[in-house]
Scaffold this motif. Structure first.
Motif, PDB file in Angstrom:
ATOM      1  N   GLU A 334     -31.843  -9.700  -9.051  1.00 27.63           N
ATOM      2  CA  GLU A 334     -31.604 -10.826  -9.977  1.00 27.63           C
ATOM      3  C   GLU A 334     -32.407 -10.620 -11.341  1.00 27.63           C
ATOM      4  O   GLU A 334     -32.462 -11.290 -12.013  1.00 27.63           O
ATOM      5  CB  GLU A 334     -32.343 -12.031  -9.247  1.00 27.63           C
ATOM      6  N   TRP A 335     -32.899  -9.361 -11.524  1.00 26.74           N
ATOM      7  CA  TRP A 335     -33.820  -8.941 -12.747  1.00 26.74           C
ATOM      8  C   TRP A 335     -32.904  -8.806 -13.667  1.00 26.74           C
ATOM      9  O   TRP A 335     -32.411  -7.623 -13.970  1.00 26.74           O
ATOM     10  CB  TRP A 335     -34.883  -7.904 -12.376  1.00 26.74           C
ATOM     11  N   GLU A 336     -32.232  -9.762 -14.216  1.00 25.71           N
ATOM     12  CA  GLU A 336     -31.240  -9.641 -15.400  1.00 25.71           C
ATOM     13  C   GLU A 336     -31.677 -10.511 -16.688  1.00 25.71           C
ATOM     14  O   GLU A 336     -32.435 -11.393 -16.565  1.00 25.71           O
ATOM     15  CB  GLU A 336     -29.891 -10.092 -15.035  1.00 25.71           C
ATOM     16  N   LEU A 337     -31.336 -10.014 -17.766  1.00 27.78           N
ATOM     17  CA  LEU A 337     -31.492 -10.531 -19.041  1.00 27.78           C
ATOM     18  C   LEU A 337     -30.259 -10.727 -19.947  1.00 27.78           C
ATOM     19  O   LEU A 337     -29.623  -9.502 -20.001  1.00 27.78           O
ATOM     20  CB  LEU A 337     -32.883  -9.978 -19.606  1.00 27.78           C
ATOM     21  N   ASP A 338     -29.958 -11.775 -20.283  1.00 26.33           N
ATOM     22  CA  ASP A 338     -28.878 -11.867 -21.181  1.00 26.33           C
ATOM     23  C   ASP A 338     -29.222 -11.438 -22.479  1.00 26.33           C
ATOM     24  O   ASP A 338     -30.163 -11.539 -23.187  1.00 26.33           O
ATOM     25  CB  ASP A 338     -28.608 -13.609 -21.599  1.00 26.33           C
ATOM     26  N   ILE A 339     -28.315 -10.453 -23.107  1.00 23.83           N
ATOM     27  CA  ILE A 339     -28.399  -9.878 -24.193  1.00 23.83           C
ATOM     28  C   ILE A 339     -27.584 -10.302 -25.052  1.00 23.83           C
ATOM     29  O   ILE A 339     -27.873 -10.552 -26.411  1.00 23.83           O
ATOM     30  CB  ILE A 339     -28.299  -8.268 -24.165  1.00 23.83           C
ATOM     31  N   VAL A 340     -26.234 -10.316 -24.987  1.00 22.40           N
ATOM     32  CA  VAL A 340     -24.998 -10.904 -25.818  1.00 22.40           C
ATOM     33  C   VAL A 340     -24.259 -12.008 -24.845  1.00 22.40           C
ATOM     34  O   VAL A 340     -24.383 -11.984 -23.758  1.00 22.40           O
ATOM     35  CB  VAL A 340     -24.229  -9.951 -26.310  1.00 22.40           C
ATOM     36  N   SER A 341     -23.901 -12.985 -26.015  1.00 23.07           N
ATOM     37  CA  SER A 341     -23.176 -13.995 -25.076  1.00 23.07           C
ATOM     38  C   SER A 341     -21.845 -13.537 -24.794  1.00 23.07           C
ATOM     39  O   SER A 341     -21.104 -14.510 -24.162  1.00 23.07           O
ATOM     40  CB  SER A 341     -23.067 -15.084 -26.192  1.00 23.07           C
ATOM     41  N   ASN A 342     -21.119 -12.669 -25.440  1.00 24.90           N
ATOM     42  CA  ASN A 342     -19.886 -12.191 -25.104  1.00 24.90           C
ATOM     43  C   ASN A 342     -19.740 -10.576 -24.904  1.00 24.90           C
ATOM     44  O   ASN A 342     -20.607 -10.022 -24.841  1.00 24.90           O
ATOM     45  CB  ASN A 342     -18.912 -12.581 -26.414  1.00 24.90           C
ATOM     46  N   TRP A 344     -17.810  -7.049 -25.458  1.00 26.46           N
ATOM     47  CA  TRP A 344     -16.785  -6.141 -26.145  1.00 26.46           C
ATOM     48  C   TRP A 344     -16.378  -5.046 -25.249  1.00 26.46           C
ATOM     49  O   TRP A 344     -17.232  -4.487 -24.420  1.00 26.46           O
ATOM     50  CB  TRP A 344     -17.598  -5.628 -27.210  1.00 26.46           C
ATOM     51  N   SER A 345     -15.344  -4.548 -25.610  1.00 25.17           N
ATOM     52  CA  SER A 345     -14.775  -3.413 -24.698  1.00 25.17           C
ATOM     53  C   SER A 345     -15.794  -2.096 -25.113  1.00 25.17           C
ATOM     54  O   SER A 345     -15.536  -1.130 -24.228  1.00 25.17           O
ATOM     55  CB  SER A 345     -13.405  -3.174 -25.328  1.00 25.17           C
ATOM     56  N   THR A 346     -16.468  -2.075 -25.938  1.00 21.33           N
ATOM     57  CA  THR A 346     -17.197  -0.848 -26.251  1.00 21.33           C
ATOM     58  C   THR A 346     -18.837  -0.934 -25.985  1.00 21.33           C
ATOM     59  O   THR A 346     -19.561  -0.112 -26.652  1.00 21.33           O
ATOM     60  CB  THR A 346     -16.930  -0.410 -27.818  1.00 21.33           C
ATOM     61  N   ASP A 347     -19.049  -1.948 -25.374  1.00 21.69           N
ATOM     62  CA  ASP A 347     -20.500  -2.179 -25.056  1.00 21.69           C
ATOM     63  C   ASP A 347     -21.031  -0.934 -24.222  1.00 21.69           C
ATOM     64  O   ASP A 347     -20.046  -0.880 -23.481  1.00 21.69           O
ATOM     65  CB  ASP A 347     -20.539  -3.662 -24.356  1.00 21.69           C
ATOM     66  N   PRO A 348     -22.198  -0.802 -24.083  1.00 20.53           N
ATOM     67  CA  PRO A 348     -22.536  -0.006 -23.208  1.00 20.53           C
ATOM     68  C   PRO A 348     -22.450  -0.145 -21.750  1.00 20.53           C
ATOM     69  O   PRO A 348     -22.185  -1.344 -21.427  1.00 20.53           O
ATOM     70  CB  PRO A 348     -24.155  -0.012 -23.512  1.00 20.53           C
ATOM     71  N   GLU A 349     -22.326   0.971 -21.042  1.00 23.10           N
ATOM     72  CA  GLU A 349     -21.975   0.778 -19.740  1.00 23.10           C
ATOM     73  C   GLU A 349     -22.920  -0.113 -18.751  1.00 23.10           C
ATOM     74  O   GLU A 349     -22.689  -0.876 -17.879  1.00 23.10           O
ATOM     75  CB  GLU A 349     -21.960   2.259 -18.987  1.00 23.10           C
ATOM     76  N   LYS A 350     -24.210  -0.125 -19.020  1.00 19.09           N
ATOM     77  CA  LYS A 350     -25.125  -0.734 -18.201  1.00 19.09           C
ATOM     78  C   LYS A 350     -25.567  -2.264 -18.874  1.00 19.09           C
ATOM     79  O   LYS A 350     -26.545  -2.832 -18.562  1.00 19.09           O
ATOM     80  CB  LYS A 350     -26.335   0.075 -18.088  1.00 19.09           C
ATOM     81  N   ILE A 351     -24.606  -2.733 -19.615  1.00 16.46           N
ATOM     82  CA  ILE A 351     -24.836  -4.216 -19.927  1.00 16.46           C
ATOM     83  C   ILE A 351     -23.452  -4.843 -19.384  1.00 16.46           C
ATOM     84  O   ILE A 351     -22.640  -5.377 -20.294  1.00 16.46           O
ATOM     85  CB  ILE A 351     -24.927  -4.226 -21.550  1.00 16.46           C
ATOM     86  N   PRO A 352     -23.435  -4.863 -18.146  1.00 17.68           N
ATOM     87  CA  PRO A 352     -21.873  -5.670 -17.903  1.00 17.68           C
ATOM     88  C   PRO A 352     -22.064  -7.092 -18.169  1.00 17.68           C
ATOM     89  O   PRO A 352     -23.298  -7.919 -17.659  1.00 17.68           O
ATOM     90  CB  PRO A 352     -21.968  -5.439 -16.265  1.00 17.68           C
ATOM     91  N   ARG A 353     -21.186  -7.853 -18.224  1.00 18.03           N
ATOM     92  CA  ARG A 353     -21.173  -9.488 -18.604  1.00 18.03           C
ATOM     93  C   ARG A 353     -22.305  -9.664 -19.611  1.00 18.03           C
ATOM     94  O   ARG A 353     -22.770 -10.737 -19.740  1.00 18.03           O
ATOM     95  CB  ARG A 353     -21.436 -10.113 -17.187  1.00 18.03           C
ATOM     96  N   GLY A 354     -22.482  -8.801 -20.548  1.00 17.01           N
ATOM     97  CA  GLY A 354     -23.637  -9.193 -21.573  1.00 17.01           C
ATOM     98  C   GLY A 354     -24.974  -9.054 -21.205  1.00 17.01           C
ATOM     99  O   GLY A 354     -25.783  -9.576 -21.805  1.00 17.01           O
TER     100      GLY A 354
END
Length: 528
Positions: A334-342, A344-354
């Protein structure tokens, strides 16, 4: 009519004579007050009859009277200056309010112009407007960044598919470079998974001495490694020049994985200073080295360090608040941190769901000074961290040439788990700690807390596995995590209780056994 005019002239004349008498009286009064010649004449007429005592009293009286008039003069000047400043402040405030009102009118005008321009653009791209709301044209495939209708995947526009915005743009440059490196260039190192915790500490001390000319007491190294087992946040505190910054830096060199250094600034107010932020104007994410290191740690099995240098030059509770909460979660998944609110298809692999997953193989080491330029570290931070005091420089010594080691996080974690099972705190000492807790609650109204007891149960076994003594480990945790809380009490009224506590600890744990705690308590008694 003539009689009236004569009466009115005489009436007004008499009234004006009254004003004249007032002005004349005031002026005559001031002339009388400051008639120095008359004072000298009076003094001469009486001074011939003065005795020695009368002369002294007369001089004192003159000095007092002159001082009173000088004081009155300065008070009048001060009152006038204060009134002038007050009036100037009122005028300035009125000017400021007028400027604010003018700016508000301009903002309203600009907002109206913006709405008109937006309506024109919407009309151009096939959207209907009405009552201030926008409705999508059913014939529009998607909207491009330039405002024109797109042509599918070959265009530069965006279209949402299952919550993912399809685009050719990249907003994470550094993190995508990390993805590319670990996918195509990275080769996992050959880890030395045969080393023990005691060897780990001894070898580091020799490495720091022989390769970096840095000298640390072996106990300092043991405390640092034991702190790694009990928490992900370690605070190195003490006077300047004792090696606070160089300790995590040299540990990174020892492990062959350089420490990332984040120099905390006084202006830091929120997490964006560490994790960056999405710039709505450039459509790029401002990535920091801190974010890059945390992200990269998710790809490897290395032991990673991030150094927060001068961490309390800004309020830790502000810029590190979310991390303090995340690292307290018992489930590491559960150690997750919100980085972006949406997404993008080109986002890094290890930032799923932002969201960025915070890996377990990274430690956050902060250095702290206690002076006028820094903030006091709150109990909230201290309770979640392991403070280590560096109050003296290491003594120079000779050490054999020692190379760096490559130890995996998995092996280090396994060594920690082995220590937990092999060297748990003895039941006898646990009982003494419980009794001490009850004593402190009764006498000083301070409780140990479950979090600190848990950290102690992790810290002490690893400290013993590193070559330390169980009571020394308990002693250090009590001094840095429990008795430190006494500083917020009214110690001037608790000197007797502190003395009783020292006697109690010597009796319970053995005389001279709890050296660190007793020295700290004695220091508190001397300060207050």
């Amino acid at each position: 009519m003539n009689a009236f005019l004569r009466w009115f002239f005489v009436f007004i004349s008499e009234m004006l004579k009254g004003f004249k008498e007032i002005v004349s009286g005031i002026s005559q009064g001031f002339m009388q007050i400051f008639n120095i010649k008359n004072y000298i004449k009076i003094f001469k007429s009486y001074s011939t009859q003065f005795s020695a005592v009368s002369w002294v009293l007369a001089i004192i009286a003159i000095i007092i009277v002159v001082a009173i008039w000088v004081l009155l003069f300065f008070l009048i000047i001060f009152a006038i200056r204060k009134y002038i400043r007050f009036r100037h402040s009122i005028v300035s405030n009125e000017d400021l309010l007028e400027e604010i009102s003018l700016l508000q009118r301009r903002v309203m005008k600009m907002a109206k112009e913006k709405d008109e321009i937006m309506a024109m653009k919407v009309a151009q791209i096939g959207l209907a407007t009405g009552n201030g709301n926008f409705a999508l044209d059913t014939n529009a495939a998607y909207i491009s960044d330039s405002g024109a209708e797109g042509e599918g995947e070959e265009g530069e526009g965006k279209i949402a598919e299952e919550g993912v915005i399809m685009t050719n743009e990249r907003r994470f440059t550094k993190l995508l470079d990390v993805d590319n490196f670990y996918k195509h260039s990275y080769t996992p190192p050959q880890y030395d998974d045969s080393i023990t915790l005691e060897q780990f500490c001894d070898n580091f001390r020799n490495f720091a001495c022989s390769k970096m000319n840095l000298y640390y007491e072996i106990n300092t190294v043991r405390l640092f490694v034991a702190g790694m087992a009990s928490t992900k946040l370690i605070i190195l505190q003490g006077i300047s020049g004792t090696g606070k910054t160089s300790l995590p830096y040299s540990f990174g060199k020892y492990l062959g994985v350089d420490t990332t250094i984040a120099s905390v600034q006084p202006s830091w107010r929120d997490r964006t200073e560490l994790f960056g932020y999405f710039n709505e104007f450039t459509k790029n994410y401002n990535e920091t080295e801190f974010l890059k290191r945390v992200y990269a740690a998710g790809y490897n099995d290395d032991i990673n360090f991030v150094l927060l240098d001068e961490m309390n030059i800004a309020r830790i509770e502000y810029y590190f608040a979310e991390m303090l909460s995340i690292l307290e979660m018992p489930n590491a998944d559960e150690w997750e941190l919100d980085i972006v609110s949406n997404v993008w298809s080109t986002d890094p692999e290890k930032i799923p769901r932002g969201k960025l997953h915070i890996p377990q193989n990274i430690w956050y080491v902060g250095t702290a000074n206690n002076d006028d330029s820094t903030y006091a570290i709150s109990d909230k931070v201290y309770d979640r961290a392991q403070p280590i005091n560096l109050d003296a420089k290491g003594v120079q010594f000779e050490a054999p040439a020692t190379e760096h080691v490559t130890v995996s996080f998995s092996h280090l974690n396994a060594l920690f788990e082995e220590a937990f099972e092999k060297y748990p705190i003895s039941q006898e000492n646990l009982k003494k700690i419980h009794q001490l807790d009850l004593w402190v609650i009764e006498k000083l109204r301070v409780a140990f807390g479950n979090r600190i007891i848990k950290q102690m149960s992790l810290f002490v076994p690893v400290y013993v596995a590193c070559g330390g003594d169980e009571l020394d480990g308990i002693d250090y945790v009590l001094a840095t995590k429990i008795f430190r809380k006494f500083e917020s009490l009214n110690l001037a009224m608790l000197r007797d209780e502190l003395k009783e506590l020292i006697v109690y600890m010597n009796k319970s744990f053995g005389k001279g056994k709890m050296k660190e705690s007793i020295e700290y308590l004695e220091r508190l008694r001397k300060l207050f």
